[in-house]
Design an enzyme around this catalytic site. Structure first.
Site, mmCIF file in Angstrom:
data_model
loop_
_atom_site.group_PDB
_atom_site.id
_atom_site.type_symbol
_atom_site.label_atom_id
_atom_site.label_comp_id
_atom_site.label_asym_id
_atom_site.label_seq_id
_atom_site.Cartn_x
_atom_site.Cartn_y
_atom_site.Cartn_z
ATOM 1 C CB CYS A 188 -0.951 0.002 1.191
ATOM 2 S SG CYS A 188 -2.178 -1.299 1.049
ATOM 3 C CG HIS B 74 -3.455 3.477 1.185
ATOM 4 N ND1 HIS B 74 -3.663 3.018 -0.089
ATOM 5 C CD2 HIS B 74 -3.640 2.418 2.010
ATOM 6 C CE1 HIS B 74 -3.969 1.727 -0.037
ATOM 7 N NE2 HIS B 74 -3.960 1.340 1.228
ATOM 8 C CG ASN C 39 -6.834 -1.022 0.037
ATOM 9 O OD1 ASN C 39 -5.994 -0.763 -0.811
ATOM 10 N ND2 ASN C 39 -6.525 -1.234 1.305
HETATM 11 C C1 LIG Z 1 -11.402 -5.504 8.112
HETATM 12 C C2 LIG Z 1 -12.249 -4.647 9.022
HETATM 13 C C3 LIG Z 1 -13.267 -3.859 8.208
HETATM 14 C C4 LIG Z 1 -12.990 -5.542 9.985
HETATM 15 O O1 LIG Z 1 -13.742 -4.756 10.870
HETATM 16 P P1 LIG Z 1 -13.696 -5.040 12.426
HETATM 17 O O2 LIG Z 1 -14.684 -4.153 13.052
HETATM 18 O O3 LIG Z 1 -12.275 -4.961 12.868
HETATM 19 O O4 LIG Z 1 -14.238 -6.493 12.456
HETATM 20 P P2 LIG Z 1 -13.574 -7.787 13.077
HETATM 21 O O5 LIG Z 1 -12.414 -8.231 12.234
HETATM 22 O O6 LIG Z 1 -13.366 -7.645 14.552
HETATM 23 O O7 LIG Z 1 -14.753 -8.746 12.857
HETATM 24 C C5 LIG Z 1 -16.019 -8.540 13.493
HETATM 25 C C6 LIG Z 1 -16.948 -9.586 12.993
HETATM 26 O O8 LIG Z 1 -17.303 -9.286 11.628
HETATM 27 C C7 LIG Z 1 -17.080 -10.430 10.825
HETATM 28 N N1 LIG Z 1 -16.741 -10.027 9.472
HETATM 29 C C8 LIG Z 1 -15.516 -9.817 8.945
HETATM 30 N N2 LIG Z 1 -15.648 -9.462 7.649
HETATM 31 C C9 LIG Z 1 -16.977 -9.466 7.377
HETATM 32 C C10 LIG Z 1 -17.728 -9.178 6.220
HETATM 33 N N3 LIG Z 1 -17.156 -8.837 5.071
HETATM 34 N N4 LIG Z 1 -19.059 -9.266 6.305
HETATM 35 C C11 LIG Z 1 -19.686 -9.603 7.463
HETATM 36 N N5 LIG Z 1 -19.014 -9.882 8.596
HETATM 37 C C12 LIG Z 1 -17.668 -9.808 8.538
HETATM 38 C C13 LIG Z 1 -15.973 -11.170 11.514
HETATM 39 O O9 LIG Z 1 -15.962 -12.526 11.145
HETATM 40 C C14 LIG Z 1 -16.338 -10.987 12.970
HETATM 41 O O10 LIG Z 1 -17.341 -11.895 13.300
HETATM 42 P P3 LIG Z 1 -17.339 -12.603 14.754
HETATM 43 O O11 LIG Z 1 -17.481 -11.473 15.744
HETATM 44 O O12 LIG Z 1 -18.514 -13.490 14.685
HETATM 45 O O13 LIG Z 1 -16.018 -13.299 14.864
HETATM 46 C C15 LIG Z 1 -11.405 -3.665 9.846
HETATM 47 O O14 LIG Z 1 -10.656 -4.350 10.806
HETATM 48 C C16 LIG Z 1 -10.481 -2.863 8.994
HETATM 49 O O15 LIG Z 1 -10.901 -2.165 8.101
HETATM 50 N N6 LIG Z 1 -9.172 -2.913 9.265
HETATM 51 C C17 LIG Z 1 -8.205 -2.231 8.461
HETATM 52 C C18 LIG Z 1 -8.051 -2.975 7.214
HETATM 53 C C19 LIG Z 1 -7.328 -2.218 6.181
HETATM 54 O O16 LIG Z 1 -7.395 -1.039 6.124
HETATM 55 N N7 LIG Z 1 -6.621 -2.957 5.360
HETATM 56 C C20 LIG Z 1 -5.892 -2.425 4.318
HETATM 57 C C21 LIG Z 1 -4.561 -2.065 4.808
HETATM 58 S S1 LIG Z 1 -3.705 -1.208 3.622
#
Ligand SMILES: CC(C)(COP(=O)(O)OP(=O)(O)OC[C@H]1O[C@@H](n2cnc3c(N)ncnc32)[C@H](O)[C@@H]1OP(=O)(O)O)[C@@H](O)C(=O)NCCC(=O)NCCS
Length: 331
Positions: free
Chosen positions: A113, A258, A288
């Site tokens: 990224c 980003h 992204n």
């Molecule tokens: C990925 C992201 C959106 C997940 O959101 P979050 O609030 O952290 O969610 P979690 O990972 O704790 O997951 C919460 C729940 O949602 C679920 N979940 C994850 N992706 C899901 C989706 N696409 N749809 C529905 N549920 C989803 C998980 O399985 C989890 O379920 P559980 O509680 O039963 O285990 C978030 O962590 C994020 O955006 N992080 C940064 C990622 C990023 O920017 N990446 C690029 C880097 S350059």
């Protein structure tokens, strides 16, 4: 010392639009979950037969057109991607082949990224050292072919997407206009928090049927850890690059963060106390696209008249490595 200017920008995304509703048919997710957690409404994924080097070629031709530079006038290509068409060689040479400019150096930067910020810093150093005059810098990514498009991979499958952006760099004819500086960092202690395990040269062989069955070819991410680091380190880096140029966040005309997640961008904006008109986001439409997000935003905002001569534009990125960094430009 000579400064570097961006004299042309271009971008290209696949025409195939993948909506949240479409993903909801392939995995246990929903439009509502994706919008509220990431801000993404739709993204672009390539069709079979399309390649990252072709996308980047379209972006490069648009940037060259705006710059009034022909491919034959280029001195070098710096190509940021962590998803090249092939494991070997890098994508810079494939783009070079498509542009029909054999002989000039074409190098790949694999900083995920943060790839475009790093690529820009390398090209800027070439120009300031007087080594090259006209450099094409590309950020391009094809993530869709490396995603686990199932409920198991839903935390990455809904986020990552495909796209390409490019800029043409040249020495500035005005001492106060151009790239003002960079702030670059990496920390390998968190490498496995956002990574693709295989193919990898540490495996014998690099990829096996067993590894494929285990899904180790897919991108894996600890979303919470990525989030936590990004919202702290991106604003810190923006402040550092501005302070190096004798500026503060209040001097920013436009911040192009980003596009990792809209919530990350909003937290960066709040941390830096910026107004809505000082920050641009387009993750809603593209997801992204890793190294491509920043050059795509540069192209969109420049063509929309959001960047004017004399504006202070800041780009900042955080991603796999972890690697992060920023650059400031006086346009
Ligand atoms: C990925 C992201 C959106 C997940 O959101 P979050 O609030 O952290 O969610 P979690 O990972 O704790 O997951 C919460 C729940 O949602 C679920 N979940 C994850 N992706 C899901 C989706 N696409 N749809 C529905 N549920 C989803 C998980 O399985 C989890 O379920 P559980 O509680 O039963 O285990 C978030 O962590 C994020 O955006 N992080 C940064 C990622 C990023 O920017 N990446 C690029 C880097 S350059």
């Amino acid at each position: 010392m000579t400064r570097t200017r961006i004299i042309g920008t271009g971008c290209s995304v696949p025409d195939r639009v993948v909506t949240n509703a479409e993903l909801s048919e392939l995995m246990d997710t929903s439009d509502e979950w994706i919008r509220t957690r990431t801000g993404i409404q739709e993204r672009r994924w390539i069709r079979e037969g399309e390649t990252g080097s072709e996308l980047s070629c379209r972006a490069a031709r648009a940037a060259l057109d705006m710059a009034g530079v022909s491919p034959g006038e280029l001195d070098a290509i710096v190509y940021a991607t962590c998803t090249p068409d092939h494991f070997i060689p890098g994508n810079g040479v494939y783009l070079q082949r498509l542009l029909g400019v054999p002989g000039i150096p074409a190098i790949d930067i694999r900083m995920a990224c943060s790839g475009f910020v790093y690529a820009l810093s390398v090209a800027d150093a070439y120009i300031r050292a007087g080594m090259y005059q006209r450099i094409l810098v590309v950020g391009a990514e094809i993530q869709s072919t490396g995603l686990d498009i199932s409920t198991e991979g839903r935390n990455t499958a809904v986020i990552f997407a495909d796209g390409a952006g490019a800029v043409v760099l040249a020495p500035s004819d005005q001492a106060d206009r151009g790239l003002l500086g960079f702030d670059l960092h990496s920390d390998g202690s968190s490498a496995e928090m956002l990574w693709v395990d295989t193919p990898g040269s540490m495996h014998h062989p690099r990829i096996s049927h067993a590894q494929l069955d285990q899904g180790r070819q897919f991108v894996v991410m600890d979303g919470k850890e990525v989030f936590r680091h990004a919202v702290t380190l991106m604003p810190e880096s923006v402040r550092a690059v501005l302070s190096g140029a004798g500026l503060t966040p209040a001097d920013i005309s436009l911040l192009l963060p980003h596009q990792a997640n809209l919530r990350i961008s909003e937290m960066v904006q709040r941390n830096l106390e910026l107004r809505d008109d000082q920050v641009y986001n387009n993750i809603q439409r593209y997801g992204n696209t890793t190294a491509a997000t920043i050059p795509i935003m540069l192209d969109e905002t420049l063509r929309a008249g959001r960047i004017k001569a004399g504006d202070v534009v800041v780009i900042t990125a955080f991603g796999a490595g972890f690697a992060w960094g920023s650059a400031a430009v006086r346009w």
